[in-house]
Design a protein around this motif. Structure first.
Motif, PDB file in Angstrom:
ATOM      1  N   UNK A 188      15.155  -3.106  10.044  1.00 51.51           N
ATOM      2  CA  UNK A 188      15.003  -4.558  10.101  1.00 51.51           C
ATOM      3  C   UNK A 188      15.566  -5.112   8.796  1.00 51.51           C
ATOM      4  N   UNK A 189      16.334  -6.173   8.875  1.00 53.71           N
ATOM      5  CA  UNK A 189      16.976  -6.707   7.673  1.00 53.71           C
ATOM      6  C   UNK A 189      15.949  -7.182   6.649  1.00 53.71           C
ATOM      7  N   UNK A 190      16.340  -7.105   5.385  1.00 53.04           N
ATOM      8  CA  UNK A 190      15.488  -7.551   4.281  1.00 53.04           C
ATOM      9  C   UNK A 190      15.104  -9.011   4.481  1.00 53.04           C
ATOM     10  N   UNK A 191      16.064  -9.847   4.914  1.00 53.12           N
ATOM     11  CA  UNK A 191      15.776 -11.279   5.093  1.00 53.12           C
ATOM     12  C   UNK A 191      14.757 -11.504   6.215  1.00 53.12           C
TER      13      UNK A 191
ATOM     14  N   UNK B  94       0.809  -1.220   0.000  1.00 48.02           N
ATOM     15  CA  UNK B  94       0.000   0.000   0.000  1.00 48.02           C
ATOM     16  C   UNK B  94       0.841   1.268   0.000  1.00 48.02           C
ATOM     17  N   UNK B  95       2.041   1.167   0.519  1.00 44.80           N
ATOM     18  CA  UNK B  95       2.941   2.328   0.553  1.00 44.80           C
ATOM     19  C   UNK B  95       3.933   2.314  -0.604  1.00 44.80           C
ATOM     20  N   UNK B  96       3.859   1.257  -1.405  1.00 47.20           N
ATOM     21  CA  UNK B  96       4.748   1.158  -2.555  1.00 47.20           C
ATOM     22  C   UNK B  96       6.205   0.911  -2.180  1.00 47.20           C
ATOM     23  N   UNK B  97       6.444   0.288  -1.016  1.00 45.81           N
ATOM     24  CA  UNK B  97       7.817   0.026  -0.566  1.00 45.81           C
ATOM     25  C   UNK B  97       8.295  -1.331  -1.063  1.00 45.81           C
ATOM     26  N   UNK B  98       9.515  -1.386  -1.534  1.00 40.55           N
ATOM     27  CA  UNK B  98      10.164  -2.663  -1.802  1.00 40.55           C
ATOM     28  C   UNK B  98      10.641  -3.223  -0.463  1.00 40.55           C
ATOM     29  N   UNK B  99      11.088  -4.474  -0.463  1.00 38.77           N
ATOM     30  CA  UNK B  99      11.663  -5.034   0.759  1.00 38.77           C
ATOM     31  C   UNK B  99      12.855  -4.200   1.214  1.00 38.77           C
ATOM     32  N   UNK B 100      13.686  -3.785   0.250  1.00 36.38           N
ATOM     33  CA  UNK B 100      14.862  -2.977   0.585  1.00 36.38           C
ATOM     34  C   UNK B 100      14.472  -1.624   1.184  1.00 36.38           C
ATOM     35  N   UNK B 101      13.425  -1.004   0.616  1.00 36.82           N
ATOM     36  CA  UNK B 101      12.988   0.301   1.127  1.00 36.82           C
ATOM     37  C   UNK B 101      12.486   0.179   2.558  1.00 36.82           C
ATOM     38  N   UNK B 102      11.698  -0.870   2.836  1.00 37.05           N
ATOM     39  CA  UNK B 102      11.203  -1.056   4.206  1.00 37.05           C
ATOM     40  C   UNK B 102      12.358  -1.382   5.150  1.00 37.05           C
ATOM     41  N   UNK B 103      13.319  -2.156   4.671  1.00 33.52           N
ATOM     42  CA  UNK B 103      14.498  -2.464   5.494  1.00 33.52           C
ATOM     43  C   UNK B 103      15.231  -1.176   5.866  1.00 33.52           C
TER      44      UNK B 103
ATOM     45  N   UNK C 189      10.125  -6.019  19.645  1.00 29.84           N
ATOM     46  CA  UNK C 189      11.059  -4.991  19.183  1.00 29.84           C
ATOM     47  C   UNK C 189      11.083  -4.946  17.656  1.00 29.84           C
ATOM     48  N   UNK C 190      11.113  -6.113  17.001  1.00 24.74           N
ATOM     49  CA  UNK C 190      11.111  -6.166  15.536  1.00 24.74           C
ATOM     50  C   UNK C 190       9.787  -5.643  14.985  1.00 24.74           C
ATOM     51  N   UNK C 191       8.675  -6.043  15.598  1.00 28.47           N
ATOM     52  CA  UNK C 191       7.356  -5.588  15.126  1.00 28.47           C
ATOM     53  C   UNK C 191       7.237  -4.071  15.257  1.00 28.47           C
ATOM     54  N   UNK C 192       7.726  -3.522  16.359  1.00 33.54           N
ATOM     55  CA  UNK C 192       7.676  -2.066  16.555  1.00 33.54           C
ATOM     56  C   UNK C 192       8.505  -1.349  15.494  1.00 33.54           C
ATOM     57  N   UNK C 193       9.677  -1.877  15.164  1.00 34.26           N
ATOM     58  CA  UNK C 193      10.509  -1.262  14.116  1.00 34.26           C
ATOM     59  C   UNK C 193       9.801  -1.297  12.766  1.00 34.26           C
ATOM     60  N   UNK C 194       9.174  -2.425  12.453  1.00 36.90           N
ATOM     61  CA  UNK C 194       8.421  -2.516  11.192  1.00 36.90           C
ATOM     62  C   UNK C 194       7.249  -1.536  11.185  1.00 36.90           C
TER      63      UNK C 194
END
Length: 197
Positions: A36-39, A22-31, A54-59
């Motif tokens: 949070x790492x792409x993997x 919905x935000x048009x982010x690639x995995x790399x952009x969200x990383x 902690x990971x969920x909050x960062x995402x």
């Protein structure tokens, strides 16, 4: 009652994919935006990971939403929701890192700027959220229903006991710690304001 960890991971996988698309982010952009790492993001989106709070909050910060929004069902499901969230249908999730239990209390799919979450925090547990400023201003109040919880917001530490309520903005690193041998239970009421800080 609540969903099994597998169900929650599957729900979160769909939700993260939906929000990212919905935000048009690639995995790399969200990383890049979340730290949070792409993997790891890929594992979360496939439902193959049980990410910590902690990971969920960062995402959530990278996607510009509250942490509670990460546990909502995808839009197609929430659109048929309605104004009542029955307790048996409220998403329940346990943090694999600290063991704290959170329940999204608010009805999903109701267009309101606030959300309510109930948390049961184990004795001696601690969770530190590193995320600071966001694109969306998020105000929250923590209302202690039972027990004691220490909340550190930036450099300020607050000890809250039964009935105490702390108002804060999610714009600095925050740590939650139960310093006692008894569980703590509190409600979190969040309101988001799309106006930038």
């Amino acid at each position: 009652m609540g969903e099994s960890p597998t169900d929650v991971n599957a729900r979160m996988a769909e939700r993260v994919r939906e929000l990212r698309a919905g935000r048009g982010f690639s995995l790399d952009a969200l990383a890049d935006r979340s730290g949070v790492s792409r993997s790891m993001i890929s594992l979360v989106e496939r439902g193959e990971s049980s990410p910590t709070a902690v990971v969920i909050e960062k995402l959530a910060a990278g996607l510009g939403v509250t942490m509670a929004a990460m546990f909502e069902a995808p839009s197609a499901v929430t659109a048929t929701g309605g104004p009542i969230a029955r307790r048996k249908d409220q998403p329940l999730w346990r943090d694999p890192g600290s063991g704290y239990l959170r329940r999204n209390v608010s009805p999903a799919g109701v267009p309101q700027p606030m959300q309510i979450v109930e948390v049961e925090f184990p004795p001696r547990a601690r969770v530190a959220f590193e995320t600071g400023a966001r694109d969306v201003r998020i105000q929250q109040q923590i209302w202690v229903l039972e027990g004691t919880i220490d909340i550190t917001v930036g450099d300020e530490r607050h000890r809250l006991r039964d009935g105490d309520c702390l108002a804060m903005q999610l714009d600095r690193p925050t740590m939650f710690h139960n310093p006692t041998r008894k569980p703590a239970r509190y409600a979190v009421v969040m309101a988001s304001d799309p106006t930038r800080r």
